[in-house]
Design an enzyme around this catalytic site. Structure first.
Site, PDB file in Angstrom:
ATOM      1  CG  HIS A 461      -1.804   1.203   1.289  1.00 28.81           C
ATOM      2  ND1 HIS A 461      -3.091   1.134   0.856  1.00 28.81           N
ATOM      3  CD2 HIS A 461      -1.478   2.637   1.789  1.00 28.81           C
ATOM      4  CE1 HIS A 461      -3.496   2.328   1.314  1.00 28.81           C
ATOM      5  NE2 HIS A 461      -2.867   2.974   1.579  1.00 28.81           N
ATOM      6  CD  GLU A 462       1.377   3.595   3.697  1.00 29.95           C
ATOM      7  OE1 GLU A 462       1.807   4.448   2.953  1.00 29.95           O
ATOM      8  OE2 GLU A 462       0.609   3.295   4.280  1.00 29.95           O
ATOM      9  CG  HIS A 465       0.200   6.217  -0.721  1.00 22.65           C
ATOM     10  ND1 HIS A 465      -0.843   6.870  -1.089  1.00 22.65           N
ATOM     11  CD2 HIS A 465      -0.507   5.727   0.457  1.00 22.65           C
ATOM     12  CE1 HIS A 465      -1.860   6.736  -0.403  1.00 22.65           C
ATOM     13  NE2 HIS A 465      -1.973   6.065   0.559  1.00 22.65           N
ATOM     14  CG  HIS A 468       0.208   8.593  -7.143  1.00 22.26           C
ATOM     15  ND1 HIS A 468      -0.742   9.146  -6.520  1.00 22.26           N
ATOM     16  CD2 HIS A 468      -0.118   9.425  -8.446  1.00 22.26           C
ATOM     17  CE1 HIS A 468      -1.520   9.987  -7.274  1.00 22.26           C
ATOM     18  NE2 HIS A 468      -1.076  10.123  -8.242  1.00 22.26           N
TER      19      HIS A 468
HETATM   20 ZN   LIG Z   1      -3.113   5.323   1.704  1.00 24.29          ZN
END
Ligand SMILES: [Zn+2]
Length: 672
Positions: A461-462, A465, A468
Site C-alpha cells: 500500500h505505502e 503511494h 505515485h
Molecule cells: Zn494510503
C-alpha cells in the site's frame, strides 16, 4: 551556512540535523519566501514565467526544509525537537494563511490565467486553476466585511473542533475497568493482559486495569469471553462525549456538533455554495452531492443482502440473537473456525528482504524499474536504508528511504511522505525522493524482520503511494506526484498496489521460509485467499453507514432545523445497517474523522477510491497481472500525471469508460 537543513541541493544530511537547527532554518526560509513573493509581485506585468515559476521554486525550497523537519519529528523522539517542531508549525500555519489571503498574488494569478490562456499547456493551466480555487476557498475574493466574517468562522471552527477532540480524549481517559478476578479476562490476548497488569501497577493497584484506548477496546470486543465485560466496554466506548453512558453529560459534545455544522454551513454559504457538501466537493473528484449519494446508496443496496446473510449466519453460529457487543467476538470465532489462518503462523514465510525483493520485481515487471539499495547515504537511524530507482534506460529517476520497524519514539502506523518533490523546470531538475515508514515488529538479534501478510499488504500500500509520488513526470511541484490530487482519488494508487500482495503469481516472489527457503505452501495460500472476503458485506455496510451519515449531515443541513444528528443517524441506519443498535449508542459524538478531522462530507472517499482501485486493477484481468502494455497505459494516464489533470478524465482515458463498481463487488464476493 553550517545548518544542514539549509543545504540547497542533494539529499538532506539527516544524520547531522539537530533540534537546534530547526527554528533558524524554518524562520530563515519563511522570511526568504516572503521576500521573494513581495519582490515578484512588485514587477510590472507578471507572467507564468516571471511569477508562477519562481513562486513554485520558492515554495519547493520551503517544503524541502519543512518536510525534513516534519519527518524527523515523526520518526525520532526528543523533547527539544518536539517543541521546536510545534513552534514552527504555528509559524507555518500563520504564514500559509497569510499567503492564502494575499490579494495581489490572487489578482496576478487571475491576470496570468486570462492573458496566457492560449499560450500555456494543460498542466500549467491546471496549476493556475488550482491556485485560484485555493484563494477563493480561503475567502480572498470576498468583500471586506465578509472576509472578516470568514476569518471569524475559521477561528471559531478551529476552536470548537479542538474542543470536540478534547472531549473525546477526556471521555476516553476518564473510564477504566478494574479486574481482580483473572477469569474475567479469559480469551483476551496476552499482550493486552500484560498492558492491563502494567497499568494497574503504575497506579499502585493489584490485578488488572483495562483502559479505554482503541487497541484495548478491539481486544476486549473481539476476544473477551465475558459478556458483561464486552457490554461494559461497548457502552463506555459508544457513549463517549455524550449525554449517555457511564460519564453521561460530563464531556457532552452535543452542542459542539450543532455549532460545527452551523459554522460549516455558514462558511459554505459565504463562499457561494449551497451546502458544506458542495464546498467539500469543490476540490474532489466526485462532481455533485447527488452523485455521491447515489454512489453510496447503490453500493448499500448491493452489499446489504450479503450483510444480512452474513449476520443471519453469524447468529446461527452463535445459537442466539446477537447484541452489538457480541458481533466482533463471534465473528472472530467463526473466522478462526472457517479459515484457521493465523497471521502469526505466516510470519516465517515473509522475511522482509524477500518481500522487498519480490515487491521490486513486481515494480520492475510492471514499469521497467530497477531498484537498488545505496550505501553511504546519511539517514536518521541505522535501520534506515536508501534505495535508488532507475528507469529502463538506466537513468536514475527517483529514490526513497525505507524505515521498516517499530522503535521507541517513532510515531505508530505506516505512511509515505514526500522528502523532496520532483521539479523539472528552471535552475536544475530535481528528482523526487520519498520516505516509506512502517512499524513492523523488530527482529531479534541479526534475524531479518518477519512480516505478517497484513504487514505485506501495508508495505505494498505505502509503496503504491510511493510510486505515485516517484514516477511522476510533472514538472511543477504543486501538481506533481500526490500534490493537487483530489482527496477521494489519492488512495487509488495505494489500493491498486495492495492487490498485488494477494496474487497467486506474486506470492512465490515475496515469500521464502526463513529457515527452509520454501515459498508459502499452496494449502496455506488457499486459506489466506479464502479469508480475504470474510464478512465483506458486514464491513461494507458499516463503512457505508458512516459515509452516508456524514454526507447527508452536511448536504441536507438547514439552519432552521439544526443538525438533526440523531435523526439523520437513525434514518441512515434504517436504510443501510443490518445489526441492532442499543438505544444508548452515541457513536456520532466521538466521530472525529468527520466532526474535527479532514473527512467532513468526505468520508465517502474511502469507498470511492476502493472502487477506482479495484476497477483499475481489473484492467489486467484478461491479459495477466504483469501485462506491461496495460501497466504502461496506467502509468501514462494516471500514475505519472499527479494533480496535473482531471482524475475522472484520466480514469476514462485509461479504462475507456467511467469507473465501474463490479470489480470491487467481485473481489468482495458479492454478486453484481
Ligand atoms: Zn494510503
Amino acid at each position: 551556512m553550517d545548518n544542514p537543513l539549509l543545504a540547497p541541493t542533494g539529499l538532506p544530511d539527516f544524520a547531522a540535523i539537530r533540534a537546534g537547527h530547526v527554528e533558524p532554518a524554518v524562520e530563515w526560509t519563511v522570511a526568504r519566501h516572503r521576500e521573494t513573493l513581495a519582490s515578484l509581485l512588485s514587477g510590472a506585468e507578471p507572467s507564468f514565467a516571471s511569477l508562477i515559476e519562481p513562486f513554485e521554486e520558492a515554495s519547493h525550497a520551503l517544503a524541502r526544509v519543512w518536510n525534513a523537519v516534519q519527518h524527523m519529528n515523526s520518526v525520532l523522539d526528543g523533547e527539544e525537537l518536539r517543541s521546536a517542531y510545534n513552534r514552527c508549525r504555528v509559524l507555518l500555519a500563520d504564514y500559509h494563511a497569510e499567503v492564502g489571503q494575499n490579494e495581489a498574488l490572487y489578482r496576478a494569478c487571475g491576470q496570468i490565467r486570462e492573458r496566457e490562456a492560449t499560450g500555456l499547456d494543460a498542466a500549467q493551466l491546471k496549476l493556475l486553476d488550482n491556485l485560484l480555487r485555493g484563494f477563493r476557498l480561503a475567502g480572498v475574493a470576498l468583500p471586506p466585511e465578509q472576509k472578516q466574517r470568514y476569518r471569524e468562522l475559521m477561528q471559531q471552527l478551529a476552536k470548537v473542533q479542538s474542543k470536540f477532540d478534547e472531549n473525546v480524549l477526556d471521555a476516553t481517559q476518564a473510564w477504566t475497568r478494574r479486574v481482580t478476578d483473572e477469569a474475567e479476562l479469559a480469551g483476551i490476548p496476552a499482550g493486552a493482559i500484560a498492558r492491563a497488569a502494567a497499568a494497574a501497577r503504575d497506579r499502585g493497584l493489584d490485578g488488572w486495569l483495562l483502559t479505554l484506548d482503541e487497541p484495548n477496546y478491539v481486544a476486549v470486543l473481539s476476544h473477551a469471553e465475558d459478556t458483561t465485560l464486552r457490554r461494559d466496554f461497548y457502552e463506555a466506548w459508544t457513549t463517549r462525549a455524550s449525554d449517555r453512558g457511564p460519564a453521561a453529560g460530563r464531556f457532552d459534545n452535543s452542542a459542539l456538533m450543532e455549532q460545527i455544522l452551523a459554522l460549516r454551513h455558514e462558511t459554505a454559504q459565504l463562499l457561494g455554495f449551497a451546502s458544506y457538501a458542495e464546498l467539500s466537493l469543490a476540490t474532489k473528484m466526485a462532481a455533485s452531492p447527488d452523485e455521491v449519494l447515489a454512489f453510496l446508496r447503490d453500493l448499500a443496496a448491493r452489499y446489504r443482502p450479503a450483510a444480512l446473510r452474513e449476520f443471519a449466519e453469524l447468529e446461527r453460529f452463535a445459537g442466539r440473537p446477537l447484541e452489538a457487543w457480541d458481533i466482533a467476538f463471534f465473528a472472530e470465532r467463526l473466522r478462526q473456525q472457517r479459515h484457521s489462518v493465523s497471521q502469526e503462523a505466516l510470519r516465517p514465510y515473509f522475511p522482509l528482504p524477500r518481500v522487498l525483493a519480490g515487491l521490486f520485481e513486481v515494480a520492475g515487471r510492471l514499469y521497467g524499474l530497477a531498484i537498488e539499495p545505496r550505501e553511504g547515504v546519511s539517514t536518521w537511524h541505522p535501520q534506515v536504508r536508501y534505495y535508488a530507482i532507475a528507469d529502463r534506460s538506466g537513468r536514475e529517476i527517483a529514490g526513497f528511504y525505507l524505515d521498516p520497524c517499530a522503535r521507541q519514539g517513532k510515531r505508530g502506523g505506516a505512511w509515505m511522505d514526500d522528502c523532496i518533490s520532483r521539479k523539472g523546470f528552471g535552475g536544475g531538475a530535481v528528482i523526487p525522493v520519498a520516505q516509506l515508514v512502517c512499524n513492523f515488529t523488530p527482529p531479534v538479534g541479526d534475524a531479518p524482520p518477519l512480516l505478517t501478510h497484513a504487514d505485506v499488504v501495508t508495505l505494498f500500500h505505502e509503496f503504491g503511494h510511493g510510486l505515485h509520488f516517484m514516477l511522476t513526470t510533472v514538472d511543477y511541484p504543486s501538481i506533481a506526484g500526490i500534490s493537487g490530487v483530489p482527496w477521494d482519488a489519492v488512495e487509488l494508487p495505494s489500493q491498486f498496489m495492495e492487490q498485488y500482495a494477494w496474487q497467486p503469481e506474486v506470492i512465490p516472489l515475496i515469500s521464502a521460509h526463513v529457515g527452509t527457503g520454501e515459498p508459502l505452501p499452496a494449502e496455506l495460500l488457499g486459506r489466506l485467499l479464502a479469508s480475504r472476503a470474510f464478512h465483506a458485506g458486514l464491513s461494507a455496510v458499516r463503512q457505508l453507514e458512516f459515509a452516508l451519515f456524514d454526507f447527508r449531515l452536511h448536504a441536507g443541513y438547514e439552519p432552521a432545523r439544526g443538525g438533526r444528528v440523531a435523526e439523520v443517524l437513525d434514518e441512515v441506519r434504517r436504510e443501510v445497517a443490518v445489526i441492532r443498535f442499543p438505544e444508548f449508542n452515541r457513536f456520532a459524538h466521538a466521530f472525529m474523522h468527520v466532526f474535527s478531522g479532514g473527512y467532513a462530507a468526505g468520508y465517502y472517499s474511502y469507498k470511492w477510491a476502493e472502487v477506482l482501485a479495484a476497477d483499475a486493477f481489473a484492467a489486467f484481468e484478461d491479459t495477466g497481472v504483469f501485462d506491461a502494455t496495460v501497466a504502461l497505459r496506467f502509468l501514462d494516464s494516471i500514475l505519472s500525471r499527479g494533480g496535473s489533470r482531471d482524475v475522472m478524465e484520466a480514469f476514462v482515458e485509461f479504462r475507456g469508460r467511467r469507473p465501474d463498481v463490479a470489480p470491487l463487488l467481485r473481489k468482495d464476493g458479492i454478486a453484481a
